[in-house]
Each structure stands twice: as C-alpha cells, then as structure tokens.
Design a protein around this motif. Structure first.
Motif, PDB file in Angstrom:
ATOM      1  N   ALA A 164       0.818  -1.362  -0.098  1.00 13.44           N
ATOM      2  CA  ALA A 164      -0.155  -0.037   0.075  1.00 13.44           C
ATOM      3  C   ALA A 164       0.845   1.263  -0.028  1.00 13.44           C
ATOM      4  O   ALA A 164       0.464   2.105  -0.562  1.00 13.44           O
ATOM      5  N   ALA A 165       2.037   1.206   0.809  1.00 16.19           N
ATOM      6  CA  ALA A 165       2.842   2.388   0.723  1.00 16.19           C
ATOM      7  C   ALA A 165       3.435   2.761  -0.539  1.00 16.19           C
ATOM      8  O   ALA A 165       3.985   3.793  -0.846  1.00 16.19           O
ATOM      9  N   HIS A 166       3.529   1.683  -1.455  1.00 15.70           N
ATOM     10  CA  HIS A 166       4.393   1.686  -2.589  1.00 15.70           C
ATOM     11  C   HIS A 166       3.363   1.760  -3.591  1.00 15.70           C
ATOM     12  O   HIS A 166       3.493   1.112  -4.908  1.00 15.70           O
ATOM     13  N   HIS A 167       1.947   2.001  -3.495  1.00 18.10           N
ATOM     14  CA  HIS A 167       0.855   2.011  -4.224  1.00 18.10           C
ATOM     15  C   HIS A 167       1.301   2.419  -5.764  1.00 18.10           C
ATOM     16  O   HIS A 167       1.709   3.231  -6.013  1.00 18.10           O
ATOM     17  N   LEU A 182       6.242  -0.701  -8.903  1.00 13.49           N
ATOM     18  CA  LEU A 182       6.675  -1.781  -9.329  1.00 13.49           C
ATOM     19  C   LEU A 182       6.499  -2.666  -7.989  1.00 13.49           C
ATOM     20  O   LEU A 182       6.038  -3.958  -8.458  1.00 13.49           O
ATOM     21  N   LEU A 183       6.975  -2.483  -6.977  1.00  9.60           N
ATOM     22  CA  LEU A 183       6.882  -3.293  -5.646  1.00  9.60           C
ATOM     23  C   LEU A 183       5.607  -3.751  -5.600  1.00  9.60           C
ATOM     24  O   LEU A 183       5.070  -4.876  -5.048  1.00  9.60           O
ATOM     25  N   ASP A 184       4.445  -2.964  -5.587  1.00  6.47           N
ATOM     26  CA  ASP A 184       3.106  -3.186  -5.376  1.00  6.47           C
ATOM     27  C   ASP A 184       2.638  -4.130  -6.120  1.00  6.47           C
ATOM     28  O   ASP A 184       1.813  -5.247  -6.000  1.00  6.47           O
ATOM     29  N   THR A 185       2.835  -3.735  -7.672  1.00  8.84           N
ATOM     30  CA  THR A 185       2.423  -4.675  -8.617  1.00  8.84           C
ATOM     31  C   THR A 185       2.795  -6.157  -8.555  1.00  8.84           C
ATOM     32  O   THR A 185       2.138  -7.035  -8.711  1.00  8.84           O
TER      33      THR A 185
END
Lengths: 280, 318, 325
Positions: free
Chosen positions: B121-124, B127-130
C-alpha cells in the motif's frame, strides 16, 4: 484519485483478457475431452508405468501406465461438471431464497437469514465431511455438500442487492402499478442483480473446484476409476521419489483454472460495477 | 460492558445450539440407522442390537438429542466404537497437534500478510506493489494441499531438510515437534497470507485517503509515521474480520493438511473416523470444529471493540 | 518583510488527459500577526492554496513559484524538512471536524502528539500541555477528560480539539480551511471568535479560507477573492468591502443571505465555475459576467491593477466606487 482512475483503465483489461483466456482454455479442454483425448483414460499399460514425458506421452504416464495428459483432460471435465452443478445448486436455491427474504421482510425472512448467517460455522470441507459420513463418499455427495455451502452465499448476496433495489423509484412505480411482489422480483429485481451474481458465481466456481479437488484428494469425492485432479495428487504423493512430475501437473491445472476464474471475476467486477451503479 | 457481553454470549449459545441440532440431524437422522452404517451390512444382528441399545436408537429423537446435549455439557462425548476409548480422551490427545498447528499457521499468515500488505500500500501503483500483488493473486489460486506436496517435494524429497510427514511427538521435545509442524503450517499459512495481504493493502489504501491521515501529516508526521501511527490501527479493523473468517478455512484446512503430512491431529482423526464409519467420533469432532469456528468469530466480534472505541458501549459526551 | 509570501504560484494536478491547472499564478502576502481571508466559490483553488503552503498537495501534483515562510522558500524542500515545519511553525485547522480526528485515539493523545514530536516534551509534560490547551479552547478537563475519544464529542467540540492540536506548538502561522462550514450556525460564531481571540493573544498570523464573505469581514484585516485559480481582487478587508471593484466580488456579495436580509435581492451567480483545466482565452469570469465586453473574451486575462492604493483588481472594467448596491 487520478492514479486510481488510470489504474482502473489499465487493469480490468489485463485481468479480463488473462482470466478469460485461462478460463476458456480450461473450459475448452473440458469440452474437448468429451470428443477426444490422446489415449483412453482406462488404457492400462503396466510396462510403461511412471514414464517421464515422451513424444508419445507428452506429460508421461502414471503408476498404471495411463497417459497423464488424457487423465488431466478428463479431470478438467470432472471439475467443470462438479463445480457447475454445485454452483448451479447454490444459485438455483440461494437466489430465490434471497429474493423471497427481500420481498417479504418480516419474521420468516429474518429467521431465514439468521439460519443463513449461522452456516458460516460449517466451512465447505466440514459440510462435505459430515455429509459423506452420513451417506457415504462419492461425487454426487461432494456436489451436494459444495452446493449446500453455496446456497447461503447467493442468498445473502441476492437479499442484500434486492433490498437496495426495492427502495428504487422504478420498483416503487411497479408496485404502484399493481404488480405483485413475486412478479416484481422476477421482472425488475432479478435482471438488475444478474451482473453481480455472475461475478460471484465466477468466484464460487473457483472455490468449488478447489473444494472438489480437496474432497477427491481425501477420497471423499470423485471415486475411482473416474479421473479427478485431487485424486491424481493423492496418488502422486505415493510416488514422490520415483515420479515427482506427477505431483506437479494436477496442482498446476487446479491453480491455473482457479487463477483464471479469479482474474475473470475481478475483471468482470471492474467492468460491470459502473453499470450496477447506473441502474435505471 | 456487562449487558453487551451478555447479549453477545446469548447469541453465541443460540448459534451453538442450532449447530448441534444440524449435526445431530445430519449424522443421526439422515443415515436412517446409524448403527447399521457403523457396523456395515454384514454385521450380525446381536451386535447390531447391542450398538443400537448403547446409542439409544430405540428412544424418541428429541430425547436422544436432549441426552446428547446434557452429556456434552458434562463433557461426555461418548465412547469410540473403533478405539473403544472415550472420545474426549481421543480429542485431548489429538488436539495437542491440531491446536499448535492452527496457531502456528495463523501466526505465520498474519506475520507475513500484514507487513506485505502495508508495504504494498505504501508503494501504491509502483513496481513493488504490482509485483507483490501479482504474487498474491497467484498465491490465492494455489490450493494448500498442493502447496504442501510441493513443499514436501522440495524440502523433504529434494533437500532432505525436513520430515515429509509424521509427528515427532511433544515427548521428543519442542524443537523436533515444531519442526514436524513447520511445513504443514507453511502450507496452511501461505495461501491465507495471500488473501490477507490483499485485504490489508486495500484497507490501508482506503484509510490513507482519510482526513485524519492528512491531519497527522499537518502535525508534522512523515507519510510513513502517519501510516504506522494513525492509519494502521484503523486499517486493521476489516483485516481482523477476514482473519476470523479465515480461521474456519484454516480448521477445514487442517483436515486435509494433516492427511497430507500424516499428522495425528483432529483432522486426521476425523478422516479416519469417517473411513471406519465411527459416527460417534465424527459427531463429536464436527461439533468441536464448528464450535471452534463460532467461538473464534465471537472473539473477533469482541476484538472490534478493542480496536475501535466507537463500538465500545458507552454514552456520548457533552 | 511578510511572514508568508506566496509569489506566482502555479499548481497542476494529474488528470485524465494531462495535467490540470488548478492554481494559475496566485500571489499574496501575509504579515506576521495579520489575518488574511481567502474567499471564493468551491473549486476556485482556496483549499489547494492552503495545501500548497502546507506542502500537502495530493500525490502527483506539481507546484511552481515561491512560497516563502520567514523568507525561506518552502517549495522544493524535502518532505523530511517540511515535517519539522508543519505542526511547529505552521499549523492547519480542517473543514470537517467529524473526520479530521483519528477515531481510535484519545483526544489527549492527539493534542499531545505534536508537542512530543516538535518540542521534545516528555509524555507527562506533553499530556500536561494537552490538558492546558484543551482547557484553553473551551474543553475544561473536568468535563472533557483527555481520555475521551472523538466520537464522544459534538462537531463543535471536535473542532475545538482540532484548534488545540493546531495551536499545540505555538505556530507563527495558522491556516484555517473553512473551519466553521460543517458546524451549526450557533456554533460557527463561537469557533470563529475563539480563533480570532487566540490569534490575537499569541500573535500568530491567520490565513482564513471561507466561501462566506460574512466570516471574512468579521475575522480578517486583508482579503483576497479567488476565481478559477486566480486572484480576482485583493486589498484591506475594509477597502474591498467599501469598494467592490471586481464584478465577481459583487456577485459573491449579492449571493449572501445576509445581504438579502438587509433588503437587497438574493441573487445566485448565474452559470458555473469553469471546470479546472479548461483553457479559456480571456477572462475566466467573462461567461458569467454582466459587464463583460468583447475585450474580456479575446484579450489575455487581465492583470492585477490598483484601483485604490493597496487595493488591486484583475478586471478590464473595474466597477466604480459609487455603484455599490
């Protein structure tokens, strides 16, 4: 806000395409198996048992020398059939129940929904185990168990959606025009719930596939000699050292079918939701 | 607080009562003659009569149900036909495997899912989120018993690090016992964690849009501090709901996972009891498992009040 | 030198087809201890201006220009640095007291949070300070113990908590974004009085945002009327009320219920605020303006020009003083 919009624009497409492709592949293979499989699933050839993949047998053979690809194809058909009937049972009984409860709010429907609420105490596997214990193992009993589990899911969904629709002007207008509650439920409420029900059915379909596989793995679902993905996994466990590949294919098949259906459900939800909001 | 607890407890009891009635109906009425089911059609009539008498099948239904309930309250779960020991003894022995397994699984699942969901969520949108959410989507689709077999394939057959099954027993020490529960717990936990991480992520994203998070930022908190100090506890409320629901899936999961790993727990006992048509054991076990689900959901209900002061009973001020 | 100096501020928000300009060259000054009112219809950019000053623009927003606090430009500062200024030097009171407080934390803890963070107070000292602050905003500890949760308070009481939070580190600048809009009329005056009183007492400057000219007249010494992301008219509050030179200011005034009560006809402003991002060649208000001529639609938007000393207006046809309705 803005990035949410752009995410909405890209993702449903991807979900829908990937989910649709995987699901069509899964359904297509199930249908194809009705007409053609590379080998018969009853063709036993002990001399060729536990073979690795070869040109003749693309995915190798099992402990009886049967062609694994053929077994997987017929297993797909089995999964589709069980899930279709089980979800059909849930929709067929649950949706009318939910519509009924919404159309005639009162003590009866209240009781109905309380009973409905309490069924969460019985996860699908526990229901199945209980039914199997009472009337014996078998694919029909597995279907009944999974179906029973699905009834409250659809009843709750239909009731929730219908309760909202009963407050809408077009339903009130129909009431004023003298239409009966049953007729309104069928003519006005149900059509507006369809897309929501389709999304849920897709997701329940995936759950039903996993449940059937689990029951068959335990020996409580599909019985031999009919092939099923769960039973194939169970048998493969015996030969983990000799033929580990046998434990990979059926699981991969389940995972891909479930992934496809889940993605399709997500994609459909994203696609259909705005239409739900734009009810007449 | 007291009337609130009382009301909830009454609801809990009512649910348990209905559950017991359903179990009684399915396992004692549905089969027709449970004694015949248990002994099979080749049983001789004397044994059959004896079992019928022992199970009280000659008496009216309601009386049998009432007796069963009274026995339950007193802790008498009946005697197993196959093992010829009190069912409560069997359960006491097996629960020492199932309960630690379930707890370990839920602990692992929560410990993995919540940080992963929050970080995603913090990296919404990045790339990390995806990536994380793609893996989670895949994780949701993997059935736990297949994951179990894959784990055995890798860690037992391939690497030979962990046992492929069986239970070392608590007598062998906590270390070996926990080691034999490790793979089963992971197989139960990972698919659950995938679902939980998705729920956590969307819940955190929703809460991050709340006004009070902006208020916290206006006080001088960084985005991360606002997330941990202000958003997280609010975001956990729906997560706890799912956690409660997952417990029932987890219990059902133990039925199958204990069979994959040949663990002598309640799930394996249930499976064996069905195979041996020991309906007395089945009835007791199903009731206990269903009761566990109901009680956990009851506790989840109560824990809302802990997380959300708005749900605590009390009067408005001022 | 001014405490807060906003100079030629542009803000673009990401939109569906491309960036949308929501602030279009906004400039104003706020001296230390002064009170400046920003007034305009919703969507004119008032709140966006406040968020830009606080450095809390929505994700993806791009700001250009200068925002100086005590001479230091805030734009372009890393967030970590801004975090030491927010809540310490400048603080904000929000519009919605119902949602601006964290529902799961006690009010005492929420008031004590910034002092602990910025002033390095111990927990006990911060709690003591919180009690004192709550008392100061009209929530005496006897009746409103700090361990209450926001849901146990009324809207007005919650807004008082919001003010206590904003004041907790003695900021030099208080931004109040429609602090009374969500409250009952009777409570509005109390809250407004409290804010005025506190800013006079502590000497902090006030940037008050409101759509309500009455609120602005009552509270501020300078005002700026905003329209479509630009300043339409600005000057000393008394001067602007004495001589409303921009037709939009007059329209706003005419739309006030109070104006209607005193005998003037209550007139809604015809038309709508142009959607942000829509590019109009001329004056953005031309479509809704009774006095607009060809020049208003064709020529570039008018620049701010003085109609009186210290009173500027962005209009090709500023209204003369004697035509005040």
């Amino acid at each position: 806000m803005a990035d949410k919009l752009s995410a909405k624009r890209q993702r449903p497409g991807a979900n829908l395409v990937l989910g649709g492709t995987l699901t069509s592949l899964f359904l297509g293979i199930a249908v194809l198996s009705l007409f053609w499989t590379p080998y018969g699933v009853a063709d036993i050839n002990i001399a060729n048992k536990l073979n690795p993949p070869t040109v003749g047998h693309w995915l190798g053979t099992d402990q009886f020398g049967r062609d694994v690809l053929s077994l997987l194809m017929v297993g797909a058909r089995n999964s589709v059939l069980v899930a279709l009937v089980a979800v059909g049972l849930g929709v067929g009984l649950g949706v009318p129940l939910g519509l009924l409860a919404a159309a005639w709010p009162g003590l009866v429907s209240e009781t109905l929904m309380r009973v409905n609420d309490f069924t969460f105490a019985f996860p699908v596997l526990l229901t199945a185990v209980m039914i199997t214990a009472a009337i014996g193992p078998g694919v029909v009993n597995a279907v009944i168990a999974i179906g029973i589990f699905n009834i409250p899911v659809f009843a709750r969904l239909a009731r929730g959606g219908a309760l909202g629709l009963w407050q809408r002007d077009f339903v009130r207008a129909a009431r004023l025009a003298g239409k009966g509650r049953t007729r309104i439920s069928v003519e006005h409420i149900l059509p507006n719930l369809t897309s929501m029900l389709i999304v849920q059915a897709t997701i329940q379909f995936a759950l039903a596939i996993v449940a059937e596989a689990g029951l068959s793995y335990l020996g409580l679902g599909t019985q031999p000699p009919n092939p099923s993905w769960g039973k194939m996994l169970n048998e493969a466990q015996t030969f983990l050292f000799l033929a580990p590949q046998l434990a990979v294919y059926p699981g991969l098949a389940i995972a891909m079918a479930v992934l496809g259906l889940n993605l399709l459900g997500d994609g459909l939800r994203d696609r259909l939701d705005p239409r739900l909001l734009r009810l007449p | 607080m007291a009337p609130f607890l009382l009301q909830r407890s009454a609801g809990l009891l009512a649910t348990l009562l209905v559950a017991s009635a359903v179990i009684f109906l399915v396992l004692e009425v549905l089969p027709g003659d449970p004694a015949l089911v248990m002994l099979g059609i080749n049983a001789d009539s004397d044994t059959l009569q004896a079992l019928r008498a022992e199970m009280g099948l000659d008496r009216p239904l309601l009386e049998r149900y009432a007796d069963w309930l009274i026995d339950l309250v007193q802790g008498h779960l009946g005697t197993s036909v196959t093992y010829d020991v009190p069912v409560s003894d069997l359960i006491g022995e097996r629960i020492a495997v199932s309960l630690p397994l379930a707890l370990l699984a839920i602990l692992l699942s929560t410990a993995i899912a919540i940080p992963v969901g929050v970080v995603a969520a913090a990296h919404h949108g990045r790339l990390l989120d995806t990536t994380v959410m793609g893996v989670a989507q895949l994780g949701v689709a993997v059935p736990n018993f297949w994951l179990a077999i894959l784990l055995i394939l890798v860690f037992s057959v391939g690497l030979r690090w962990l046992p492929a099954g069986g239970f070392a027993g608590w007598d062998a020490g906590v270390g070996p016992a926990m080691l034999s529960l490790l793979l089963p717990a992971i197989s139960l936990a990972l698919p659950q964690a995938a679902i939980l991480a998705r729920v956590t992520r969307s819940s955190v994203l929703e809460v991050l849009r709340e006004d009070y998070v902006r208020s916290a930022r206006a006080k001088g908190l960084s985005q991360g501090q606002a997330l941990w100090h202000h958003a997280l506890r609010n975001a956990l409320i729906p997560v706890v709901t799912i956690l409660g629901l997952q417990f029932s899936f987890l219990l059902a999961g133990t039925i199958i996972i204990e069979n994959v790993f040949y663990l002598p727990g309640l799930g394996r006992l249930l499976f064996q009891a069905i195979a041996q048509r020991d309906l007395i054991v089945v009835k007791a076990l199903v009731l206990i498992l269903a009761a566990a689900v109901v009680v956990v959901n009851f506790l989840v209900d109560l824990s809302y009040a802990l997380l959300d002061p708005r749900l605590r009973p009390g009067v408005r001020h001022g | 030198m001014s405490l807060l100096c906003v100079d030629d501020l542009y803000v673009d928000l990401p939109g569906g087809v491309g960036p949308v300009r929501v602030l279009d060259g906004v400039s104003f000054d706020l001296p230390a201890g002064g009170a400046l009112g920003l007034v305009g219809e919703s969507g004119c950019g008032k709140s966006m201006t406040a968020l830009a000053v606080m450095g809390l623009l929505p994700e993806g927003a791009k700001a250009n220009g200068r925002i100086r606090l005590n001479g230091h430009d805030l734009l372009g500062l890393p967030d970590a640095t801004l975090c030491t200024i927010r809540g310490r030097r400048m603080a904000m009171v929000f519009q919605e007291p119902m949602t601006a407080l964290n529902p799961v934390q006690t009010i005492g803890r929420q008031v004590a949070e910034a002092p602990r963070r910025h002033l390095g107070l111990s927990r006990a000292a911060a709690e003591e300070r919180a009690r004192h602050l709550l008392d100061r905003v009209g929530l005496p500890t006897m009746r409103f113990p700090p361990d209450l949760y926001p849901h146990q308070l009324s809207g007005g009481q919650r807004q008082r908590v919001g003010i206590a939070i904003a004041l907790s580190c003695d900021p030099v600048l208080l931004i109040a974004d429609e602090p009374t809009t969500a409250l009952d009329v009777t409570i509005q005056a109390q809250i407004l009085d409290l804010i005025t009183e506190l800013s006079l007492e502590t000497g902090m400057a006030l940037l008050l945002i409101s759509h309500d000219l009455g609120v602005i007249a009552q509270t501020t010494d300078r005002m700026a009327v905003m329209y479509a992301g630009r300043i339409a008219e600005t000057g000393p509050t008394a001067a602007v009320f004495g001589h409303m030179a921009h037709p939009y200011t007059r329209a706003l005034f005419a739309a006030m219920p109070q104006a209607a009560e005193t005998g003037a006809r209550l007139s809604a402003i015809p038309g709508q605020v142009p959607a942000p991002g829509r590019t109009v060649p001329g004056c953005h208000f031309a479509d809704r303006c009774r006095h607009a001529g060809q020049r208003c639609r064709d020529a570039p938007p008018p620049a701010l020009t003085a109609v009186d000393p210290d009173h500027v207006v962005a209009c090709h046809f500023p209204q003369a003083r004697d035509t005040v309705p």
